[in-house]
Write a protein that holds these residues in place. Sequence first.
Motif, PDB file in Angstrom:
ATOM      1  N   VAL A  68      10.915  63.287  57.419  1.00  9.68           N
ATOM      2  CA  VAL A  68      10.409  63.129  58.785  1.00  9.68           C
ATOM      3  C   VAL A  68       9.269  62.110  58.821  1.00  9.68           C
ATOM      4  O   VAL A  68       9.213  61.245  59.701  1.00  9.68           O
ATOM      5  CB  VAL A  68       9.944  64.490  59.345  1.00  9.68           C
ATOM      6  N   ALA A  69       8.366  62.207  57.844  1.00 14.97           N
ATOM      7  CA  ALA A  69       7.255  61.256  57.785  1.00 14.97           C
ATOM      8  C   ALA A  69       7.768  59.844  57.575  1.00 14.97           C
ATOM      9  O   ALA A  69       7.249  58.884  58.174  1.00 14.97           O
ATOM     10  CB  ALA A  69       6.299  61.652  56.663  1.00 14.97           C
ATOM     11  N   GLN A  70       8.803  59.694  56.749  1.00 13.45           N
ATOM     12  CA  GLN A  70       9.377  58.370  56.511  1.00 13.45           C
ATOM     13  C   GLN A  70       9.988  57.817  57.797  1.00 13.45           C
ATOM     14  O   GLN A  70       9.781  56.645  58.136  1.00 13.45           O
ATOM     15  CB  GLN A  70      10.448  58.458  55.419  1.00 13.45           C
ATOM     16  N   LEU A  71      10.714  58.659  58.518  1.00 13.92           N
ATOM     17  CA  LEU A  71      11.336  58.219  59.764  1.00 13.92           C
ATOM     18  C   LEU A  71      10.295  57.783  60.785  1.00 13.92           C
ATOM     19  O   LEU A  71      10.445  56.755  61.449  1.00 13.92           O
ATOM     20  CB  LEU A  71      12.202  59.344  60.336  1.00 13.92           C
ATOM     21  N   LEU A  72       9.224  58.578  60.920  1.00 11.68           N
ATOM     22  CA  LEU A  72       8.171  58.235  61.878  1.00 11.68           C
ATOM     23  C   LEU A  72       7.483  56.930  61.491  1.00 11.68           C
ATOM     24  O   LEU A  72       7.174  56.096  62.340  1.00 11.68           O
ATOM     25  CB  LEU A  72       7.152  59.372  61.958  1.00 11.68           C
TER      26      LEU A  72
END
Length: 249
Positions: free
Chosen positions: A221-225
Amino acid sequence: MPTCVECGTRVQNLYTQYSKDNIRLTSCDQCQQFADKYIEYDFVIIFIDMLLLKPQVYRHLLFNRISQTGHGIESNIIRFAILLILFEVYIKWFRLERYCTLYNSLFLQKPLYYQYLYILALCILEFVVFHCCICLALRFYFRNHDKVIRYNYISMALIISSFGKMLLILMVIWEYEQLEYSWLVSIIVLASNVEALSVYLDLSYMKTFLIVSVGIIGRVVAQLLFLQTTFVDIGLDDSPFLRTKWLTL
Protein backbone atom coordinates in the motif's frame (compact mmCIF):
# COMPACT_ATOMS: atom_id res chain seq x y z
CA MET A 1 19.76 -15.28 30.35
CA PRO A 2 21.06 -17.58 27.57
CA THR A 3 18.70 -20.03 25.88
CA CYS A 4 19.10 -23.63 24.79
CA VAL A 5 18.86 -23.63 21.02
CA GLU A 6 17.38 -27.14 20.97
CA CYS A 7 14.42 -26.80 23.33
CA GLY A 8 14.26 -23.09 24.16
CA THR A 9 14.85 -23.58 27.90
CA ARG A 10 16.79 -20.92 29.80
CA VAL A 11 20.25 -22.00 30.92
CA GLN A 12 22.78 -20.45 33.28
CA ASN A 13 25.60 -20.34 30.73
CA LEU A 14 26.48 -21.68 27.31
CA TYR A 15 30.03 -22.81 27.94
CA THR A 16 32.82 -22.98 30.48
CA GLN A 17 36.17 -21.51 29.47
CA TYR A 18 39.23 -23.21 30.97
CA SER A 19 41.79 -21.30 28.92
CA LYS A 20 41.93 -19.05 25.88
CA ASP A 21 41.44 -21.87 23.37
CA ASN A 22 39.85 -24.44 25.65
CA ILE A 23 36.11 -24.27 26.26
CA ARG A 24 33.51 -26.84 27.16
CA LEU A 25 29.94 -26.48 25.93
CA THR A 26 27.20 -26.62 28.55
CA SER A 27 24.59 -29.36 28.33
CA CYS A 28 20.94 -28.45 28.78
CA ASP A 29 19.31 -30.09 31.81
CA GLN A 30 16.00 -30.29 29.95
CA CYS A 31 16.96 -31.96 26.65
CA GLN A 32 20.45 -33.24 27.57
CA GLN A 33 21.98 -31.73 24.44
CA PHE A 34 24.50 -28.94 24.04
CA ALA A 35 22.81 -25.68 24.93
CA ASP A 36 24.32 -23.88 21.94
CA LYS A 37 26.32 -25.93 19.47
CA TYR A 38 26.66 -22.94 17.12
CA ILE A 39 29.29 -21.37 19.37
CA GLU A 40 31.86 -23.67 17.76
CA TYR A 41 30.37 -23.52 14.25
CA ASP A 42 31.78 -21.55 11.36
CA PHE A 43 29.72 -18.72 9.84
CA VAL A 44 29.22 -20.73 6.64
CA ILE A 45 27.44 -23.50 8.56
CA ILE A 46 25.33 -20.94 10.38
CA PHE A 47 24.37 -19.36 7.05
CA ILE A 48 23.42 -22.75 5.58
CA ASP A 49 21.23 -23.52 8.60
CA MET A 50 19.55 -20.15 8.16
CA LEU A 51 18.78 -21.09 4.56
CA LEU A 52 17.37 -24.39 5.85
CA LEU A 53 15.14 -22.43 8.26
CA LYS A 54 16.30 -24.32 11.34
CA PRO A 55 14.78 -22.81 14.51
CA GLN A 56 17.96 -23.66 16.46
CA VAL A 57 20.06 -21.19 14.48
CA TYR A 58 17.53 -18.39 15.06
CA ARG A 59 17.52 -19.10 18.80
CA HIS A 60 21.29 -18.82 18.68
CA LEU A 61 21.19 -15.50 16.83
CA LEU A 62 18.24 -13.88 18.59
CA PHE A 63 18.80 -15.03 22.17
CA ASN A 64 22.49 -15.87 22.52
CA ARG A 65 24.26 -13.55 20.09
CA ILE A 66 22.23 -10.38 20.70
CA SER A 67 22.40 -8.68 24.07
CA GLN A 68 19.02 -9.03 25.79
CA THR A 69 19.46 -5.90 27.90
CA GLY A 70 19.61 -3.24 25.20
CA HIS A 71 16.86 -0.77 24.31
CA GLY A 72 17.92 0.10 20.79
CA ILE A 73 19.20 -1.72 17.73
CA GLU A 74 22.78 -2.95 17.75
CA SER A 75 25.19 -1.11 15.48
CA ASN A 76 26.14 -4.25 13.54
CA ILE A 77 22.49 -4.91 12.75
CA ILE A 78 21.97 -1.28 11.71
CA ARG A 79 24.86 -1.62 9.25
CA PHE A 80 23.37 -4.87 7.97
CA ALA A 81 19.99 -3.17 7.52
CA ILE A 82 21.65 -0.41 5.47
CA LEU A 83 23.32 -3.07 3.33
CA LEU A 84 19.97 -4.80 2.73
CA ILE A 85 18.36 -1.51 1.71
CA LEU A 86 21.20 -0.86 -0.75
CA PHE A 87 20.70 -4.33 -2.23
CA GLU A 88 17.01 -3.50 -2.60
CA VAL A 89 17.86 -0.21 -4.30
CA TYR A 90 20.11 -2.01 -6.77
CA ILE A 91 17.55 -4.61 -7.79
CA LYS A 92 14.72 -2.07 -8.11
CA TRP A 93 16.88 0.28 -10.13
CA PHE A 94 18.02 -2.53 -12.41
CA ARG A 95 14.49 -3.71 -13.13
CA LEU A 96 13.09 -0.21 -13.50
CA GLU A 97 15.73 0.71 -16.07
CA ARG A 98 14.88 -2.47 -17.96
CA TYR A 99 11.16 -1.66 -18.15
CA CYS A 100 11.69 2.07 -18.70
CA THR A 101 13.92 1.29 -21.69
CA LEU A 102 11.22 -1.01 -23.04
CA TYR A 103 8.56 1.71 -22.83
CA ASN A 104 10.76 4.74 -23.57
CA SER A 105 9.97 6.29 -20.22
CA LEU A 106 11.12 9.79 -19.32
CA PHE A 107 12.55 8.37 -16.11
CA LEU A 108 15.84 7.50 -17.81
CA GLN A 109 16.19 11.11 -18.92
CA LYS A 110 16.38 12.21 -15.31
CA PRO A 111 19.84 12.74 -13.74
CA LEU A 112 21.39 9.66 -12.19
CA TYR A 113 21.33 11.15 -8.70
CA TYR A 114 17.58 11.78 -9.11
CA GLN A 115 16.96 8.19 -10.13
CA TYR A 116 19.02 6.85 -7.24
CA LEU A 117 17.42 9.09 -4.60
CA TYR A 118 13.98 8.24 -5.94
CA ILE A 119 14.53 4.49 -5.58
CA LEU A 120 16.32 4.96 -2.25
CA ALA A 121 13.37 6.92 -0.85
CA LEU A 122 10.99 4.19 -1.97
CA CYS A 123 13.09 1.42 -0.38
CA ILE A 124 13.42 3.29 2.92
CA LEU A 125 9.67 3.92 2.97
CA GLU A 126 8.93 0.24 2.36
CA PHE A 127 11.40 -0.79 5.07
CA VAL A 128 9.92 1.54 7.71
CA VAL A 129 6.29 0.74 6.87
CA PHE A 130 6.94 -3.02 6.88
CA HIS A 131 8.46 -2.91 10.38
CA CYS A 132 5.87 -0.50 11.75
CA CYS A 133 2.92 -2.54 10.44
CA ILE A 134 4.28 -5.73 12.00
CA CYS A 135 4.83 -3.97 15.34
CA LEU A 136 1.28 -2.59 15.22
CA ALA A 137 -0.09 -6.04 14.38
CA LEU A 138 1.79 -7.51 17.37
CA ARG A 139 0.56 -4.72 19.61
CA PHE A 140 -3.01 -5.52 18.58
CA TYR A 141 -2.52 -9.29 18.94
CA PHE A 142 -1.02 -9.08 22.43
CA ARG A 143 -3.31 -6.29 23.63
CA ASN A 144 -4.96 -8.57 26.21
CA HIS A 145 -1.80 -10.46 27.17
CA ASP A 146 0.71 -9.77 29.89
CA LYS A 147 3.60 -10.61 27.60
CA VAL A 148 6.07 -7.76 27.17
CA ILE A 149 7.02 -7.19 23.53
CA ARG A 150 10.33 -5.44 22.90
CA TYR A 151 9.79 -3.98 19.48
CA ASN A 152 13.46 -3.19 18.91
CA TYR A 153 14.13 -6.94 19.07
CA ILE A 154 11.27 -7.55 16.65
CA SER A 155 12.98 -5.23 14.19
CA MET A 156 16.34 -6.92 14.74
CA ALA A 157 14.75 -10.33 14.17
CA LEU A 158 13.24 -9.10 10.89
CA ILE A 159 16.52 -7.57 9.74
CA ILE A 160 18.56 -10.67 10.52
CA SER A 161 16.04 -12.99 8.89
CA SER A 162 16.01 -10.85 5.73
CA PHE A 163 19.51 -12.08 4.90
CA GLY A 164 18.07 -13.79 1.81
CA LYS A 165 18.12 -10.47 -0.04
CA MET A 166 21.88 -10.81 -0.21
CA LEU A 167 21.36 -13.72 -2.60
CA LEU A 168 20.63 -11.07 -5.21
CA ILE A 169 24.39 -10.77 -5.57
CA LEU A 170 24.01 -13.83 -7.81
CA MET A 171 22.98 -11.33 -10.47
CA VAL A 172 26.67 -10.62 -10.85
CA ILE A 173 27.24 -14.26 -11.80
CA TRP A 174 24.09 -15.23 -13.68
CA GLU A 175 22.38 -13.50 -16.55
CA TYR A 176 19.44 -11.86 -14.86
CA GLU A 177 17.30 -11.39 -17.96
CA GLN A 178 17.45 -15.09 -18.71
CA LEU A 179 16.90 -16.32 -15.17
CA GLU A 180 14.23 -14.49 -13.21
CA TYR A 181 14.71 -15.64 -9.63
CA SER A 182 13.90 -12.55 -7.55
CA TRP A 183 10.52 -14.09 -6.65
CA LEU A 184 12.40 -17.04 -5.12
CA VAL A 185 14.47 -14.65 -3.00
CA SER A 186 11.22 -13.02 -1.81
CA ILE A 187 9.86 -16.41 -0.76
CA ILE A 188 13.08 -17.21 1.14
CA VAL A 189 12.90 -13.86 2.95
CA LEU A 190 9.23 -14.36 3.82
CA ALA A 191 9.85 -17.87 5.17
CA SER A 192 12.84 -16.64 7.18
CA ASN A 193 10.85 -13.75 8.65
CA VAL A 194 8.11 -16.15 9.72
CA GLU A 195 10.63 -18.59 11.22
CA ALA A 196 12.49 -15.88 13.15
CA LEU A 197 9.36 -14.27 14.61
CA SER A 198 7.86 -17.65 15.41
CA VAL A 199 10.98 -18.58 17.38
CA TYR A 200 11.28 -15.23 19.12
CA LEU A 201 7.59 -14.85 20.04
CA ASP A 202 6.88 -18.57 20.52
CA LEU A 203 3.91 -18.45 18.16
CA SER A 204 2.62 -20.93 15.61
CA TYR A 205 3.69 -20.55 12.00
CA MET A 206 0.16 -19.68 10.87
CA LYS A 207 -0.25 -16.84 13.37
CA THR A 208 3.22 -15.53 12.57
CA PHE A 209 2.52 -15.70 8.84
CA LEU A 210 -0.64 -13.62 9.29
CA ILE A 211 1.30 -11.03 11.27
CA VAL A 212 4.03 -10.82 8.63
CA SER A 213 1.33 -10.60 5.95
CA VAL A 214 0.08 -7.41 7.59
CA GLY A 215 3.55 -5.95 7.10
CA ILE A 216 3.64 -7.05 3.46
CA ILE A 217 0.22 -5.53 2.76
CA GLY A 218 1.27 -2.29 4.43
CA ARG A 219 4.44 -2.21 2.34
CA VAL A 220 2.51 -2.72 -0.92
CA VAL A 221 0.00 0.00 0.00
CA ALA A 222 2.82 2.39 0.87
CA GLN A 223 4.51 1.60 -2.45
CA LEU A 224 1.30 2.27 -4.37
CA LEU A 225 0.72 5.59 -2.61
CA PHE A 226 4.32 6.63 -3.20
CA LEU A 227 4.19 5.74 -6.87
CA GLN A 228 0.75 7.26 -7.37
CA THR A 229 2.04 10.63 -6.20
CA THR A 230 5.20 10.50 -8.33
CA PHE A 231 4.20 8.81 -11.59
CA VAL A 232 3.69 12.09 -13.39
CA ASP A 233 6.98 13.49 -12.12
CA ILE A 234 9.01 10.61 -13.51
CA GLY A 235 7.06 10.17 -16.73
CA LEU A 236 5.37 6.81 -16.05
CA ASP A 237 1.74 7.94 -16.15
CA ASP A 238 1.27 6.82 -19.75
CA SER A 239 2.45 3.25 -19.17
CA PRO A 240 -0.23 1.18 -17.37
CA PHE A 241 1.80 -1.99 -17.82
CA LEU A 242 4.80 -0.33 -16.22
CA ARG A 243 2.66 0.65 -13.24
CA THR A 244 1.72 -2.98 -12.76
CA LYS A 245 5.34 -4.05 -13.05
CA TRP A 246 6.26 -1.79 -10.14
CA LEU A 247 4.45 -4.17 -7.79
CA THR A 248 7.01 -6.86 -8.61
CA LEU A 249 10.02 -4.67 -7.98
